[in-house]
Design an enzyme around this catalytic site. Structure first.
Site: not given
Ligand code: COS
Length: 386
Positions: A363
């Protein structure tokens, strides 16, 4: 120490603590060894209404929200972080439905999920998309009244045991993260099968499998939210589930500390229990202090979520990051206090150390959590200036 819990929440905490002590602790080592899924425990949890805790009352739940979920997860994990995950992993799978399901979808699935008649799973991760969740390659192509899913999800918690799966797939790959959508996929749907079951270092009682989609047709009614909302739903799901992983880490840490305190009182060296040595007392004090700090951070986020706070991405990441680091620290120290015995499978603490490790990884790794926290700080500063 009073955490100012309502009577209902205290009842959940007591019930989970007792259940963990009486039903989970005695079989934890056995399930760790065999890696079998603890169906008998899941059935008992269902009978005792555990799966109702975080689901809204109108759908057969207890409406005890995030706080109910973290308290139950913490107590169950205190006995076994792997067994607890059959329960907590279901909450993760159900979260997208709670966040973005329409009335019809909620009426159709939530009562059975609340009754524990089916377990849940959340399928985001793929072989080539772990931290980079926006890089998923599974596709969902619209075909009349259906979507056709193709691709492979892996490392899926409750994979192979969950009847209810939420799956993130690309409906418009050209749009990247904005082209992802979320779907409900039921076990038994033609074209949906299970692949490799993972053999893991820890949380071995938890089922972790590949989900394979080969021209899997699902009705368009199974789309959650709208097309293109999948990444946002996934991120909002993780915001809500990360305090849950944090509480799993917290429970693991607390369980290891409990064992370390007991052992230090019994183990005699140099003619006295090792608990009389300051070296051991300082270790226990450091472990307990970090645990208490993690607990307060987690309860604080959960309370805010339940109070309707919308913006808690940063705090959820802090809770997950901090609690999982604490779990690794505390379990490693517990093994140290047990000395040579701590390294042996005959004693319980090496399992806690193996179980703790995953909480720093799944996660969102500790590195991803720090990235999320850092980004949020910069965004807050920018919005204060403008
Ligand atoms: N809530 C709502 N929207 C969100 C958000 C959140 N917590 N985090 C990001 N977003 C939205 C952003 O606002 C952005 O929207 P717009 O395209 O409209 O501007 C979009 O999602 C993309 O966000 P961002 O550019 O930050 O995305 P990235 O590709 O850089 O990735 C991370 C962000 C690294 C934080 C994300 O990919 C992540 O959490 N990765 C880990 C995944 C994970 O936990 N994997 C484990 C498996 S699941 S058990």
């Amino acid at each position: 120490m009073d955490y100012f819990l309502s009577e209902e929440l205290k009842m959940i905490q007591d019930l989970a603590r007792e259940f963990a002590r009486e039903k989970i602790a005695p079989v934890a080592a056995q399930y760790d060894q065999t890696g079998e899924f603890p169906w008998d425990i899941m059935k008992e949890l269902a009978k005792m209404d555990f799966f109702r805790i975080y689901i809204d009352e109108e759908y057969g739940g207890m409406g005890l929200g995030s706080m109910g979920l973290v308290l139950a997860t913490e107590e169950l994990s205190r006995a076994c972080g792997g067994i607890a995950l059959g329960f907590a992993g279901t909450a993760l799978g159900v979260m997208p439905l709670l966040i973005s399901g329409n009335e019809e979808q909620k009426q159709k699935y939530l009562p059975d999920l609340a009754a524990g008649k089916m377990l849940g799973a959340f399928a985001l991760t793929e072989p080539n998309a772990g931290s980079d969740a926006g890089g998923i390659q599974t596709t969902a192509k619209k075909d009349g009244d259906h979507y056709i899913l193709n691709g492979v999800k892996h490392f899926i918690t409750n994979g192979g045991v969950a009847k209810f799966n939420t799956v993130i797939a690309m409906t418009n790959p050209a749009k990247g993260a904005r082209g992802a959508s979320a779907f409900i996929v039921e076990e038994g749907t033609p074209g949906f099968s299970y692949g490799k079951k993972e053999d893991k270092m820890g949380i071995r009682a938890s089922a972790t499998s590949e989900l394979i989609f080969e021209d899997c047709r699902i009705p368009k009614e199974n789309l959650l939210g709208g097309e293109g909302q999948g990444f946002m739903i996934a991120m909002r799901t993780l915001d809500r589930s990360r305090p849950g992983v944090a509480s799993q880490a917290l429970g693991i840490a607390q369980g290891a500390l409990d064992h370390a305190v007991d052992y230090s009182r019994q183990r005699v060296q140099f003619n006295q229990p090792i608990s009389s040595f300051q070296a051991i007392q300082f270790k226990l004090a450091e472990m307990a202090t970090r645990i208490e700090a993690a607990r307060n951070l987690i309860y604080h986020v959960a309370r805010n979520v339940d109070a309707g706070e919308k913006n808690f991405t940063k705090e959820a990441a802090m809770a997950k990051y901090y609690a999982s680091e604490v779990a690794m620290y505390v379990t490693t120290e517990a093994v140290q206090i047990f000395g040579g015995y701590g390294y042996m499978k005959e004693y319980p603490v090496e399992k806690y150390m193996r179980d703790a490790k995953i909480t720093q990884i799944y996660e969102g790794t500790s590195e991803i959590q720090r990235g999320v926290i850092g980004k949020a700080l910069i965004k807050e500063a920018a919005s204060r200036k403008s």
